[in-house]
Design an enzyme around this catalytic site. Structure first.
Site, PDB file in Angstrom:
ATOM      1  N   ARG A 269      55.378  47.419  27.332  1.00 15.68           N
ATOM      2  CA  ARG A 269      56.007  48.282  28.256  1.00 15.68           C
ATOM      3  C   ARG A 269      57.356  47.334  28.950  1.00 15.68           C
ATOM      4  O   ARG A 269      57.153  46.153  28.758  1.00 15.68           O
ATOM      5  CB  ARG A 269      55.216  48.155  29.538  1.00 15.68           C
ATOM      6  CG  ARG A 269      55.743  48.582  31.018  1.00 15.68           C
ATOM      7  CD  ARG A 269      55.871  50.188  30.765  1.00 15.68           C
ATOM      8  NE  ARG A 269      56.239  50.495  32.346  1.00 15.68           N
ATOM      9  CZ  ARG A 269      56.562  51.739  32.487  1.00 15.68           C
ATOM     10  NH1 ARG A 269      56.756  52.803  31.661  1.00 15.68           N
ATOM     11  NH2 ARG A 269      56.673  52.122  33.817  1.00 15.68           N
ATOM     12  N   GLN A 337      46.755  45.299  37.868  1.00  8.83           N
ATOM     13  CA  GLN A 337      48.179  44.785  38.432  1.00  8.83           C
ATOM     14  C   GLN A 337      49.229  45.035  37.558  1.00  8.83           C
ATOM     15  O   GLN A 337      50.449  45.359  37.613  1.00  8.83           O
ATOM     16  CB  GLN A 337      47.935  43.703  39.293  1.00  8.83           C
ATOM     17  CG  GLN A 337      48.914  43.381  40.211  1.00  8.83           C
ATOM     18  CD  GLN A 337      48.798  44.300  41.473  1.00  8.83           C
ATOM     19  OE1 GLN A 337      47.723  45.004  41.741  1.00  8.83           O
ATOM     20  NE2 GLN A 337      49.797  44.245  42.531  1.00  8.83           N
ATOM     21  N   GLU A 364      21.005  41.165  38.906  1.00  4.54           N
ATOM     22  CA  GLU A 364      20.368  40.044  38.646  1.00  4.54           C
ATOM     23  C   GLU A 364      20.531  38.792  39.427  1.00  4.54           C
ATOM     24  O   GLU A 364      20.567  37.695  39.282  1.00  4.54           O
ATOM     25  CB  GLU A 364      20.673  39.596  37.037  1.00  4.54           C
ATOM     26  CG  GLU A 364      20.703  40.623  36.155  1.00  4.54           C
ATOM     27  CD  GLU A 364      19.151  40.429  35.565  1.00  4.54           C
ATOM     28  OE1 GLU A 364      18.265  39.539  35.732  1.00  4.54           O
ATOM     29  OE2 GLU A 364      18.912  41.632  34.749  1.00  4.54           O
TER      30      GLU A 364
END
Length: 381
Positions: A269, A337, A364
Site C-alpha cells: 500500500r 489500523q 478457559e
C-alpha cells in the site's frame, strides 16, 4: 532449557504449515459467513496424525508431546481461528480428561475414535449460573442402584453437536458442612434425556460449533463415572490448566495471521508517495507486533515444556493464556489500523481475526480469573 524444535518437529511444522496454507486458509472467509464446520478437513488432519497428536499410541494416537499439540494448534489457528478452537477443545478438553482419569476400558473405547476424528471431543463444565465460579455447579447426579440420574444443563459447549460423548461435572453429594462434592461423568449424547440446543449466534469463531446441552433425568450406568467420585472438580481444574495452554497457542496463531496480513499490506500500500512500510509510525507498530508475538510464543512453549517434563505449570499456563490472549487482541487491533478503512472490510480478513481473538480473554477462564490464579500461585493472596 532449550525451546529449539527437534528435526521431527520442524518437519511436522512445515508439513502442517503447508496443509494450512493449501487447505485451511482459502475457505476461512466463506466458513465464517456460512458457519459450516469443515469436517472433511478434520478427517484429513486425522490422516496426518494431527487429531490424536497427544493421545498415547496405545490408544490410536501419535503419542506426541504438549509442545507438539501447541505447534498444531498454533498452525491451525493461523489458518482459521474457528478450526483452531475446535481442534484445541477436541484434544485439550475432550480427550485429556479421558487420558488423565479414564479407566482402561474408557480409554480403549473412546480415545481411538477421537484420534481418527470419527467424532469430536467436548467438555461440559460451564453452566448458566456457574461460569468463572465452576464450584457453583448446579447440575445434580443421584445414584440409584446401578445408575446415575443426571439433571441440569451445560452452556457454551464447543463441539457439542459433533461429539459422541461429553464429560460433565455434577454434584453427587455434600460434605458434613453442606459443601458440594462434584464428580465427573461421561454422558453419551444419544442417551434419552439429552438435548443439544441450536448453536449460538456468535460474534466470532462462527464455524466452530457451540451449543447448550440440557440433561433431563439422564440415566447413566455407574461405569460412566470418570475418575473417582467427588474428585470431578479437581480433575476438571487440572484439565483447564492444560486447556489454557491450548488457548494461548491459538492466540499466537491468530496474532501471527494478523501480523502477516498487516506486514504484506504495508509493503504494498502506498500513501503520500511512500509504501506504508517505509513510514516510521507503521514500522513501529509492526515492530511492536512482532515482538509481542515472539514473547507470547516463548511463554506458551515454556508452559508446554514444563507440562511435558512433569513440573508444575499452573502459574505458567495462566500467565501464557493471560498474556497471549490480550496480546492477540492488541495485534489484531493494530492490523486493522494499518489497513485503515480496508481493515474494517471482511475481504481483508483482519476484522475476522479480531472478532475471533475476542473470545480468548474469556474462554478457559477470563483474564480476571487468570490474574487470580497467578496471584494465588505467587503467594499474593
Amino acid at each position: 532449557m532449550d525451546f529449539a524444535l527437534s528435526k521431527e518437529q520442524e518437519l511436522f511444522k512445515q508439513t502442517l504449515d503447508d496443509f494450512v496454507e493449501r487447505k485451511i486458509m482459502p475457505g476461512a472467509i466463506e466458513r465464517d459467513r456460512s458457519g459450516e464446520l469443515p469436517l472433511a478437513l478434520f478427517r484429513e488432519l486425522a490422516a496426518l496424525g494431527v487429531m490424536g497428536i497427544n493421545i498415547p499410541e496405545a490408544y490410536g494416537g501419535a503419542g506426541g508431546s504438549t509442545l507438539d499439540f501447541v505447534l498444531a494448534t498454533e498452525a491451525i489457528s493461523r489458518g482459521d481461528g474457528s478450526m483452531g478452537l475446535t481442534y484445541s477443545a477436541h484434544l485439550s478438553l475432550g480427550a485429556q480428561p479421558l487420558i488423565l482419569f479414564g479407566t482402561e476400558e474408557q480409554k480403549r473405547r473412546y480415545l481411538p475414535p477421537l484420534a481418527r476424528a470419527e467424532f469430536l471431543g467436548a467438555f461440559g463444565l460451564t453452566e448458566p449460573n456457574a461460569g468463572s465460579d465452576a464450584g457453583g455447579t448446579e447440575t445434580r447426579a443421584v445414584k440409584e442402584k446401578d445408575h446415575w440420574v443426571v439433571r441440569g444443563s451445560k452452556v457454551f459447549i464447543t463441539n457439542a453437536r459433533y461429539a459422541k460423548i461429553v464429560p460433565v461435572t455434577a454434584v453427587t453429594s455434600r460434605d458434613t458442612e453442606g459443601r458440594p462434592n462434584i464428580s465427573a461423568l461421561i454422558v453419551p449424547v444419544q442417551s434419552p434425556g439429552v438435548t443439544i440446543r441450536e448453536p449460538y449466534a456468535k460474534m466470532g469463531l462462527r464455524s466452530s460449533n457451540t451449543n447448550e446441552i440440557v440433561l433431563d433425568d439422564v440415566r447413566l450406568p455407574t461405569e460412566c463415572l470418570l475418575g473417582k467420585e467427588g474428585e470431578g472438580y479437581k480433575q476438571f481444574l487440572i484439565t483447564l490448566d492444560g486447556g489454557r495452554i491450548g488457548i494461548a497457542a491459538m492466540a499466537v496463531g491468530l496474532a501471527q495471521a494478523a501480523y502477516e496480513r498487516a506486514l504484506a499490506y504495508a509493503r504494498e500500500r502506498k500513501q503520500f508517495g511512500l509504501r506504508l512500510s517505509q513510514m516510521q509510525a507503521i514500522q513501529f507498530k509492526l515492530a511492536d507486533m512482532a515482538t509481542e508475538i515472539e514473547l507470547a510464543r516463548t511463554f506458551v512453549y515454556r508452559a508446554a515444556w514444563l507440562k511435558d517434563v512433569g513440573r508444575s505449570y499452573k502459574k505458567e499456563a495462566a500467565m501464557a493464556k493471560l498474556y497471549a490472549s490480550e496480546m492477540a487482541l492488541r495485534v489484531a487491533y493494530e492490523a486493522i489500523q494499518i489497513h485503515g478503512g480496508y481493515g474494517y472490510m471482511s475481504d481483508y480478513e483482519v476484522e475476522r481475526i479480531y472478532r475471533d481473538a475476542r473470545l480468548l480473554t474469556i474462554g478457559e477462564g477470563t483474564s480476571e480469573i487468570q490474574r487470580l490464579v497467578i496471584a494465588r500461585e505467587i503467594g499474593a493472596r
